[in-house]
Design a protein around this motif. Structure first.
Motif, PDB file in Angstrom:
ATOM      1  N   THR A 197     -26.735   6.923 139.465  1.00 35.31           N
ATOM      2  CA  THR A 197     -27.577   6.059 138.641  1.00 35.31           C
ATOM      3  C   THR A 197     -26.787   5.670 137.401  1.00 35.31           C
ATOM      4  O   THR A 197     -25.622   6.037 137.259  1.00 35.31           O
ATOM      5  CB  THR A 197     -28.897   6.778 138.267  1.00 35.31           C
ATOM      6  N   TRP A 218     -29.373   0.924 134.495  1.00 39.89           N
ATOM      7  CA  TRP A 218     -30.453   0.803 135.491  1.00 39.89           C
ATOM      8  C   TRP A 218     -31.726   1.460 134.970  1.00 39.89           C
ATOM      9  O   TRP A 218     -32.803   0.853 134.982  1.00 39.89           O
ATOM     10  CB  TRP A 218     -30.062   1.444 136.832  1.00 39.89           C
ATOM     11  N   ARG A 237     -35.038  -0.776 134.002  1.00 38.13           N
ATOM     12  CA  ARG A 237     -36.154  -0.670 134.956  1.00 38.13           C
ATOM     13  C   ARG A 237     -37.335   0.148 134.439  1.00 38.13           C
ATOM     14  O   ARG A 237     -38.438   0.032 134.964  1.00 38.13           O
ATOM     15  CB  ARG A 237     -35.686  -0.022 136.266  1.00 38.13           C
ATOM     16  N   CYS A 287     -51.538  12.370 135.410  1.00 38.41           N
ATOM     17  CA  CYS A 287     -51.361  11.574 134.189  1.00 38.41           C
ATOM     18  C   CYS A 287     -52.683  11.214 133.525  1.00 38.41           C
ATOM     19  O   CYS A 287     -52.715  10.858 132.345  1.00 38.41           O
ATOM     20  CB  CYS A 287     -50.562  10.315 134.507  1.00 38.41           C
ATOM     21  N   ARG A 299     -32.602  10.102 142.991  1.00 39.79           N
ATOM     22  CA  ARG A 299     -32.547   9.224 141.810  1.00 39.79           C
ATOM     23  C   ARG A 299     -33.831   8.423 141.627  1.00 39.79           C
ATOM     24  O   ARG A 299     -34.119   7.930 140.545  1.00 39.79           O
ATOM     25  CB  ARG A 299     -31.347   8.285 141.907  1.00 39.79           C
ATOM     26  N   ILE A 345     -48.145   9.942 145.184  1.00 37.44           N
ATOM     27  CA  ILE A 345     -47.341  10.850 144.346  1.00 37.44           C
ATOM     28  C   ILE A 345     -47.862  12.236 144.664  1.00 37.44           C
ATOM     29  O   ILE A 345     -49.041  12.523 144.407  1.00 37.44           O
ATOM     30  CB  ILE A 345     -47.551  10.655 142.825  1.00 37.44           C
ATOM     31  N   LEU A 358     -42.627  10.339 145.353  1.00 36.42           N
ATOM     32  CA  LEU A 358     -43.486   9.239 144.937  1.00 36.42           C
ATOM     33  C   LEU A 358     -43.077   7.928 145.575  1.00 36.42           C
ATOM     34  O   LEU A 358     -41.901   7.717 145.880  1.00 36.42           O
ATOM     35  CB  LEU A 358     -43.514   9.098 143.412  1.00 36.42           C
ATOM     36  N   GLY A 393     -42.885   4.795 144.273  1.00 41.74           N
ATOM     37  CA  GLY A 393     -42.892   4.145 142.963  1.00 41.74           C
ATOM     38  C   GLY A 393     -43.434   2.727 142.976  1.00 41.74           C
ATOM     39  O   GLY A 393     -44.212   2.341 142.108  1.00 41.74           O
ATOM     40  N   LYS A 394     -43.043   1.958 143.983  1.00 41.01           N
ATOM     41  CA  LYS A 394     -43.450   0.544 144.037  1.00 41.01           C
ATOM     42  C   LYS A 394     -44.969   0.402 144.140  1.00 41.01           C
ATOM     43  O   LYS A 394     -45.572  -0.422 143.469  1.00 41.01           O
ATOM     44  CB  LYS A 394     -42.796  -0.123 145.247  1.00 41.01           C
ATOM     45  N   VAL A 437     -47.248   2.716 143.360  1.00 38.56           N
ATOM     46  CA  VAL A 437     -47.876   3.222 142.134  1.00 38.56           C
ATOM     47  C   VAL A 437     -47.809   2.155 141.053  1.00 38.56           C
ATOM     48  O   VAL A 437     -48.791   1.909 140.339  1.00 38.56           O
ATOM     49  CB  VAL A 437     -47.179   4.515 141.633  1.00 38.56           C
ATOM     50  N   HIS A 496     -50.826   5.232 129.127  1.00 38.52           N
ATOM     51  CA  HIS A 496     -49.953   6.247 129.721  1.00 38.52           C
ATOM     52  C   HIS A 496     -48.546   5.676 129.842  1.00 38.52           C
ATOM     53  O   HIS A 496     -48.374   4.490 130.134  1.00 38.52           O
ATOM     54  CB  HIS A 496     -50.491   6.644 131.102  1.00 38.52           C
ATOM     55  N   ALA A 536     -45.683   5.463 131.923  1.00 36.08           N
ATOM     56  CA  ALA A 536     -45.048   5.685 133.230  1.00 36.08           C
ATOM     57  C   ALA A 536     -43.812   4.807 133.373  1.00 36.08           C
ATOM     58  O   ALA A 536     -42.856   5.175 134.046  1.00 36.08           O
ATOM     59  CB  ALA A 536     -46.020   5.385 134.357  1.00 36.08           C
ATOM     60  N   ASN A 537     -43.882   3.624 132.752  1.00 38.41           N
ATOM     61  CA  ASN A 537     -42.787   2.668 132.849  1.00 38.41           C
ATOM     62  C   ASN A 537     -43.042   1.607 131.772  1.00 38.41           C
ATOM     63  O   ASN A 537     -44.154   1.083 131.669  1.00 38.41           O
ATOM     64  CB  ASN A 537     -42.795   2.023 134.250  1.00 38.41           C
ATOM     65  N   ARG A 559     -42.225  -1.336 131.690  1.00 41.48           N
ATOM     66  CA  ARG A 559     -42.623  -2.631 132.272  1.00 41.48           C
ATOM     67  C   ARG A 559     -44.108  -2.650 132.612  1.00 41.48           C
ATOM     68  O   ARG A 559     -44.748  -3.697 132.547  1.00 41.48           O
ATOM     69  CB  ARG A 559     -41.776  -2.931 133.519  1.00 41.48           C
ATOM     70  N   ASN A 618     -41.780  10.020 131.337  1.00 42.36           N
ATOM     71  CA  ASN A 618     -43.187  10.213 131.692  1.00 42.36           C
ATOM     72  C   ASN A 618     -43.489  11.708 131.658  1.00 42.36           C
ATOM     73  O   ASN A 618     -42.952  12.461 132.458  1.00 42.36           O
ATOM     74  CB  ASN A 618     -43.411   9.625 133.096  1.00 42.36           C
TER      75      ASN A 618
HETATM   76  O1  UT7 Z   1     -47.343   7.916 136.280  1.00 43.76           O
HETATM   77  C1  UT7 Z   1     -47.327   7.863 137.665  1.00 43.76           C
HETATM   78  C2  UT7 Z   1     -45.951   8.202 138.186  1.00 43.76           C
HETATM   79  N1  UT7 Z   1     -45.025   7.136 137.946  1.00 43.76           N
HETATM   80  C3  UT7 Z   1     -44.608   6.339 138.921  1.00 43.76           C
HETATM   81  O2  UT7 Z   1     -44.975   6.477 140.051  1.00 43.76           O
HETATM   82  C4  UT7 Z   1     -43.624   5.270 138.544  1.00 43.76           C
HETATM   83  C5  UT7 Z   1     -44.109   3.904 138.926  1.00 43.76           C
HETATM   84  N2  UT7 Z   1     -43.046   3.098 139.471  1.00 43.76           N
HETATM   85  C6  UT7 Z   1     -41.986   2.662 138.764  1.00 43.76           C
HETATM   86  O3  UT7 Z   1     -41.907   2.908 137.566  1.00 43.76           O
HETATM   87  C7  UT7 Z   1     -40.919   1.832 139.461  1.00 43.76           C
HETATM   88  O4  UT7 Z   1     -41.398   1.435 140.723  1.00 43.76           O
HETATM   89  C8  UT7 Z   1     -39.578   2.625 139.626  1.00 43.76           C
HETATM   90  C9  UT7 Z   1     -38.914   2.788 138.259  1.00 43.76           C
HETATM   91  C10 UT7 Z   1     -39.838   3.987 140.261  1.00 43.76           C
HETATM   92  C11 UT7 Z   1     -38.625   1.835 140.516  1.00 43.76           C
HETATM   93  O5  UT7 Z   1     -38.399   0.544 139.975  1.00 43.76           O
HETATM   94  P1  UT7 Z   1     -38.358  -0.739 140.927  1.00 43.76           P
HETATM   95  O6  UT7 Z   1     -38.036  -1.878 140.067  1.00 43.76           O
HETATM   96  O7  UT7 Z   1     -39.654  -0.756 141.672  1.00 43.76           O
HETATM   97  O8  UT7 Z   1     -37.114  -0.431 141.817  1.00 43.76           O
HETATM   98  P2  UT7 Z   1     -37.066  -0.278 143.412  1.00 43.76           P
HETATM   99  O9  UT7 Z   1     -37.768   0.972 143.825  1.00 43.76           O
HETATM  100  O10 UT7 Z   1     -37.465  -1.572 144.031  1.00 43.76           O
HETATM  101  O11 UT7 Z   1     -35.545  -0.082 143.625  1.00 43.76           O
HETATM  102  C12 UT7 Z   1     -34.603  -1.164 143.445  1.00 43.76           C
HETATM  103  C13 UT7 Z   1     -33.240  -0.642 143.766  1.00 43.76           C
HETATM  104  C14 UT7 Z   1     -33.163   0.047 145.129  1.00 43.76           C
HETATM  105  O12 UT7 Z   1     -31.923  -0.275 145.708  1.00 43.76           O
HETATM  106  P3  UT7 Z   1     -31.836  -1.419 146.831  1.00 43.76           P
HETATM  107  O13 UT7 Z   1     -32.725  -0.966 147.952  1.00 43.76           O
HETATM  108  O14 UT7 Z   1     -32.322  -2.672 146.170  1.00 43.76           O
HETATM  109  O15 UT7 Z   1     -30.379  -1.446 147.182  1.00 43.76           O
HETATM  110  C15 UT7 Z   1     -33.155   1.513 144.775  1.00 43.76           C
HETATM  111  O16 UT7 Z   1     -32.478   2.301 145.730  1.00 43.76           O
HETATM  112  O17 UT7 Z   1     -32.824   0.327 142.801  1.00 43.76           O
HETATM  113  C16 UT7 Z   1     -32.404   1.504 143.482  1.00 43.76           C
HETATM  114  N3  UT7 Z   1     -32.701   2.655 142.620  1.00 43.76           N
HETATM  115  C17 UT7 Z   1     -31.865   3.089 141.690  1.00 43.76           C
HETATM  116  N4  UT7 Z   1     -30.647   2.678 141.289  1.00 43.76           N
HETATM  117  C18 UT7 Z   1     -30.062   3.342 140.286  1.00 43.76           C
HETATM  118  C19 UT7 Z   1     -33.830   3.413 142.619  1.00 43.76           C
HETATM  119  N5  UT7 Z   1     -33.733   4.358 141.671  1.00 43.76           N
HETATM  120  C20 UT7 Z   1     -32.526   4.188 141.085  1.00 43.76           C
HETATM  121  C21 UT7 Z   1     -31.843   4.841 140.033  1.00 43.76           C
HETATM  122  N6  UT7 Z   1     -30.624   4.382 139.667  1.00 43.76           N
HETATM  123  N7  UT7 Z   1     -32.395   5.882 139.369  1.00 43.76           N
END
Ligand code: UT7
Length: 325
Positions: free
Chosen positions: A29, A33, A37, A113, A152, A190, A215, A217-218, A220, A252, A254-255, A257, A282
């Motif tokens: 990571t 990133w 994000r 949460c 990650r 989650i 989780l 993530g998407k 959630v 809360h 969580a992100n 964004r 978080n």
């Molecule tokens: O409070 C309740 C708990 N919180 C949550 O559940 C969190 C809610 N979700 C989120 O905050 C976001 O969905 C995340 C931060 C978890 C992910 O962000 P995203 O913009 O939805 O990214 P993504 O899952 O679509 O991933 C995009 C890319 C993927 O690679 P490919 O498939 O495009 O090649 C992931 O493999 O980013 C990659 N990726 C990472 N890259 C670098 C995922 N995690 C990481 C990382 N570092 N830590």
């Protein structure tokens, strides 16, 4: 008429700070990133000997001290946590002993949460019914001991900490509105698959990493934005307030964004929104009471201010509340 009111706050964090740069040395990571994000730069991580009840007791004692209350006078001690010291007994009981709150009834609330808002609703019901006059609502988590540090997609998101608020009986509100809800159909968005009665811990489950949080993530993310918008709009409608009446929005964390999307959809000024995800990640149930404590510390709250709280998390659970400070 009796109402409930937050009269003091406290917080506690482990000393160790883990930056995104440090994480990037062991996981695939980058600071860039994670920050773009999620808005997170660093998080606090508990040491091997630090427990959830240690943080809860420290935050709880701070809140009692600020209110000038002797722990022996505390009637109810609630700990919102999903990362307790032990499967049982309750982390609240372990916290009670550490605080010397010998006369309190102590129990945990498991609503991830949303746990702090669930706790606030319990405190409010107890106080308004006349059953108890004071309730300490603590959110405390050591999530970092339940994370797969090779994943990650989850390990970069969470951190440890505790926040506490003392809620007491008052002749004026206080808590003006609270809504809580749950939908178990989303339980596996989650969750921790192993270590419970469904999949008891064995060498095989440990080898498979079933003791760690997973989780989607998407999913959630999408639900969180939708629920937060609906909850905040309903809270305003039910209290007859407009967005301009709200002095502070505490969502809360969580992100960043998700917070930005909620702020934009609600049409509330950015300066009125509390964000601290940059420093703590978080921290699940601890997030909202920590935000309240920091808002007090930073002089962002004055008597009469209207505060809107909103949370969502594992369960799926959600909650919203409107307070007059
Ligand atoms: O409070 C309740 C708990 N919180 C949550 O559940 C969190 C809610 N979700 C989120 O905050 C976001 O969905 C995340 C931060 C978890 C992910 O962000 P995203 O913009 O939805 O990214 P993504 O899952 O679509 O991933 C995009 C890319 C993927 O690679 P490919 O498939 O495009 O090649 C992931 O493999 O980013 C990659 N990726 C990472 N890259 C670098 C995922 N995690 C990481 C990382 N570092 N830590």
């Amino acid at each position: 008429m009796t109402f409930s009111r937050i009269v003091s706050t406290g917080m506690a964090f482990p000393r160790r700070v883990v930056t995104n740069h440090e994480l990037a040395q062991t996981v695939d990571t980058s600071d860039e990133w994670i920050f773009t994000r999620t808005g997170i730069h660093e998080r606090r991580v508990a040491g091997p000997d630090e427990t959830t009840s240690d943080l809860a007791a420290e935050a709880g004692l701070m809140a009692l001290k600020r209110a000038g209350m002797d722990p022996m006078d505390l009637e109810v001690l609630l700990v919102a946590t999903i990362t307790g010291d032990l499967p049982f007994p309750a982390t609240a009981c372990l916290t009670q002993t550490k605080m010397g709150a010998k006369r309190a009834v102590a129990f945990d609330i498991s609503a991830a949460c949303s746990g702090y808002i669930y706790g606030l609703s319990v405190a409010d019901a107890y106080i308004r019914s006349g059953m108890y006059k004071n309730v300490l609502v603590i959110g405390s988590e050591i999530l970092t001991k339940f994370l797969d540090w090779n994943d990650r997609g989850s390990c970069v998101l969470f951190g440890d900490g505790a926040g506490a608020t003392l809620v007491t009986a008052s002749e004026t509100p206080g808590l003006k509105y609270v809504e809580i809800g749950s939908d178990g159909d989303f339980a596996e968005l989650i969750y921790i698959p192993g270590g419970g009665s469904r999949v008891p811990t064995t060498h095989e489950t440990v080898d498979a990493g079933l003791q760690y949080a997973r989780l989607d993530g998407k999913e959630v993310y999408k639900l969180a934005v939708r629920y937060a918008q609906e909850l905040t709009e309903r809270a305003l409608e039910k209290t007859g307030l407009t967005v301009n009446d709200i002095d502070l929005l505490v969502p809360h964390q969580a992100n960043q964004r998700i917070t930005d999307a909620v702020q934009e959809r609600l049409g509330i000024a950015k300066e009125k929104v509390v964000t601290n995800i940059e420093y703590y990640g978080n921290t699940s149930g601890a997030t909202i009471p920590v935000c309240l404590h920091e808002a007090v510390e930073q002089g962002r709250l004055k008597p009469g201010d209207k505060i809107l709280l909103v949370a969502f998390g594992a369960g799926f659970t959600w909650g919203a509340a409107v307070l007059e400070w």
